[in-house]
Design a protein around this motif. Structure first.
Motif, PDB file in Angstrom:
ATOM      1  N   ARG A  88       4.918 -56.223  54.873  1.00 57.76           N
ATOM      2  CA  ARG A  88       5.361 -57.537  54.932  1.00 57.76           C
ATOM      3  C   ARG A  88       6.200 -57.946  56.153  1.00 57.76           C
ATOM      4  N   HIS A  89       6.940 -56.998  56.640  1.00 60.78           N
ATOM      5  CA  HIS A  89       8.017 -57.263  57.598  1.00 60.78           C
ATOM      6  C   HIS A  89       7.570 -56.884  59.098  1.00 60.78           C
ATOM      7  N   THR A  90       6.327 -56.648  59.209  1.00 62.23           N
ATOM      8  CA  THR A  90       5.802 -56.323  60.590  1.00 62.23           C
ATOM      9  C   THR A  90       4.558 -57.057  60.875  1.00 62.23           C
ATOM     10  N   LYS A  91       4.122 -57.153  62.163  1.00 56.67           N
ATOM     11  CA  LYS A  91       2.975 -57.793  62.315  1.00 56.67           C
ATOM     12  C   LYS A  91       1.761 -56.839  62.917  1.00 56.67           C
ATOM     13  N   GLY A  92       1.965 -55.643  62.790  1.00 59.52           N
ATOM     14  CA  GLY A  92       1.007 -54.881  63.488  1.00 59.52           C
ATOM     15  C   GLY A  92       0.447 -53.723  62.311  1.00 59.52           C
ATOM     16  N   PRO A  93      -0.305 -52.774  62.855  1.00 58.88           N
ATOM     17  CA  PRO A  93      -0.984 -51.692  61.825  1.00 58.88           C
ATOM     18  C   PRO A  93       0.272 -51.105  61.282  1.00 58.88           C
ATOM     19  N   ALA A  94      -0.042 -49.953  60.202  1.00 59.25           N
ATOM     20  CA  ALA A  94       0.896 -49.143  59.605  1.00 59.25           C
ATOM     21  C   ALA A  94       0.064 -48.011  59.133  1.00 59.25           C
ATOM     22  N   ALA A  95       0.964 -47.024  58.681  1.00 50.13           N
ATOM     23  CA  ALA A  95       0.310 -45.827  58.160  1.00 50.13           C
ATOM     24  C   ALA A  95       1.135 -45.278  57.038  1.00 50.13           C
ATOM     25  N   LEU A  96       0.444 -44.486  56.175  1.00 48.23           N
ATOM     26  CA  LEU A  96       1.160 -43.932  55.030  1.00 48.23           C
ATOM     27  C   LEU A  96       0.881 -42.433  55.213  1.00 48.23           C
ATOM     28  N   ARG A  97       2.061 -41.615  55.117  1.00 44.52           N
ATOM     29  CA  ARG A  97       1.732 -40.277  55.204  1.00 44.52           C
ATOM     30  C   ARG A  97       2.396 -39.421  53.928  1.00 44.52           C
ATOM     31  N   ILE A  98       1.636 -38.641  53.486  1.00 47.09           N
ATOM     32  CA  ILE A  98       1.820 -37.950  52.203  1.00 47.09           C
ATOM     33  C   ILE A  98       2.035 -36.236  52.913  1.00 47.09           C
ATOM     34  N   ARG A  99       3.153 -35.669  52.438  1.00 46.00           N
ATOM     35  CA  ARG A  99       3.140 -34.422  52.982  1.00 46.00           C
ATOM     36  C   ARG A  99       3.806 -33.459  51.811  1.00 46.00           C
ATOM     37  N   TRP A 100       3.074 -32.229  51.402  1.00 44.49           N
ATOM     38  CA  TRP A 100       3.477 -31.175  50.603  1.00 44.49           C
ATOM     39  C   TRP A 100       4.071 -30.273  51.314  1.00 44.49           C
ATOM     40  N   SER A 101       5.156 -29.920  50.979  1.00 48.00           N
ATOM     41  CA  SER A 101       5.867 -28.382  51.459  1.00 48.00           C
ATOM     42  C   SER A 101       6.399 -27.492  50.319  1.00 48.00           C
ATOM     43  N   PRO A 102       5.582 -26.300  50.199  1.00 48.37           N
ATOM     44  CA  PRO A 102       5.973 -25.525  49.103  1.00 48.37           C
ATOM     45  C   PRO A 102       7.397 -24.857  49.474  1.00 48.37           C
ATOM     46  N   PRO A 103       8.196 -24.604  48.309  1.00 45.44           N
ATOM     47  CA  PRO A 103       7.753 -24.401  47.006  1.00 45.44           C
ATOM     48  C   PRO A 103       7.706 -25.806  46.060  1.00 45.44           C
ATOM     49  N   GLY A 104       7.953 -27.055  47.018  1.00 47.76           N
ATOM     50  CA  GLY A 104       7.915 -28.313  45.745  1.00 47.76           C
ATOM     51  C   GLY A 104       8.754 -29.296  46.260  1.00 47.76           C
ATOM     52  N   THR A 105       8.398 -29.654  47.540  1.00 43.21           N
ATOM     53  CA  THR A 105       9.133 -30.909  47.961  1.00 43.21           C
ATOM     54  C   THR A 105       7.766 -31.838  48.561  1.00 43.21           C
ATOM     55  N   LEU A 106       7.823 -33.047  47.919  1.00 41.77           N
ATOM     56  CA  LEU A 106       6.591 -34.118  48.290  1.00 41.77           C
ATOM     57  C   LEU A 106       7.295 -35.217  49.280  1.00 41.77           C
ATOM     58  N   ARG A 107       6.986 -35.355  50.671  1.00 41.48           N
ATOM     59  CA  ARG A 107       7.405 -36.394  51.488  1.00 41.48           C
ATOM     60  C   ARG A 107       6.542 -37.280  51.263  1.00 41.48           C
ATOM     61  N   ILE A 108       6.835 -38.822  51.136  1.00 41.74           N
ATOM     62  CA  ILE A 108       6.004 -39.865  51.312  1.00 41.74           C
ATOM     63  C   ILE A 108       6.804 -40.809  52.371  1.00 41.74           C
ATOM     64  N   GLY A 109       5.843 -41.257  53.469  1.00 37.65           N
ATOM     65  CA  GLY A 109       6.667 -42.215  54.579  1.00 37.65           C
ATOM     66  C   GLY A 109       5.377 -43.077  54.679  1.00 37.65           C
ATOM     67  N   ALA A 110       6.234 -44.257  55.537  1.00 42.61           N
ATOM     68  CA  ALA A 110       5.406 -45.197  55.901  1.00 42.61           C
ATOM     69  C   ALA A 110       5.729 -45.420  57.271  1.00 42.61           C
ATOM     70  N   TRP A 111       4.698 -45.560  58.372  1.00 43.64           N
ATOM     71  CA  TRP A 111       5.146 -45.865  59.668  1.00 43.64           C
ATOM     72  C   TRP A 111       4.633 -47.448  59.874  1.00 43.64           C
ATOM     73  N   ASP A 112       5.304 -48.007  60.950  1.00 47.87           N
ATOM     74  CA  ASP A 112       5.091 -49.154  61.117  1.00 47.87           C
ATOM     75  C   ASP A 112       5.495 -49.490  62.660  1.00 47.87           C
ATOM     76  N   ALA A 113       5.042 -50.426  63.381  1.00 49.78           N
ATOM     77  CA  ALA A 113       5.012 -50.678  64.869  1.00 49.78           C
ATOM     78  C   ALA A 113       6.317 -51.484  65.164  1.00 49.78           C
ATOM     79  N   ASP A 114       7.399 -51.840  64.167  1.00 50.96           N
ATOM     80  CA  ASP A 114       8.399 -52.737  64.743  1.00 50.96           C
ATOM     81  C   ASP A 114       9.594 -51.484  64.680  1.00 50.96           C
ATOM     82  N   PRO A 115      10.141 -51.435  66.091  1.00 52.71           N
ATOM     83  CA  PRO A 115      11.203 -50.236  65.956  1.00 52.71           C
ATOM     84  C   PRO A 115      12.608 -50.554  65.395  1.00 52.71           C
TER      85      PRO A 115
END
Length: 136
Positions: A56-83
């Protein structure tokens, strides 16, 4: 039972509000396949807010990243082209009054930790907004 090995998925998405639904459904599938169904509801909420902001707040592409790091951390992130940094989250007591701007307040309230950092890659600039959930 959750995986004991780390893993990471990235989903590149166009600047299209339909990408929010695609991202949410992809996240649900990934977490289910990795035995993390108990995190799905909160993770979907967090991913929805992060991806919605990116689209909604940028004009370019974006990405969703999902990362699991044992023993139990889920990281969810979103990249966008707006600095530009994300707007600071509203105080949670004020969130009910706002029509917009609730996303990062929900992320702050539901995640164990969240943050953002600028990214530069191959001459392109942007930012990565992320949050983490502990599985315990």
């Amino acid at each position: 039972m959750p995986d004991t090995d780390p893993w990471e998925y990235s989903l590149y998405i166009p600047n299209d509000l339909r990408a929010v639904t695609v991202s949410r459904r992809t996240l649900r599938l990934v977490l289910t396949m990795h035995g993390l169904i108990r995190l799905v509801d909160v993770a979907e909420l967090l991913a929805t807010e992060l991806v919605t902001n990116a689209v909604r707040h940028t004009k370019g592409p974006a990405a969703l990243r999902i990362r699991w790091s044992p023993p139990g951390t889920l990281r969810i992130g979103a990249w966008d082209a707006d600095p530009e940094p994300p707007e600071p989250p509203a105080a949670f007591g004020r969130v009910e009054e706002l029509e917009e701007g609730r996303g990062l307040a929900l992320v702050r309230a539901c995640a164990d930790v969240w943050g953002w950092h600028p990214l530069a890659r191959h001459g392109n600039r942007g930012k990565y907004v992320w949050c983490e959930l502990a599985s315990a």
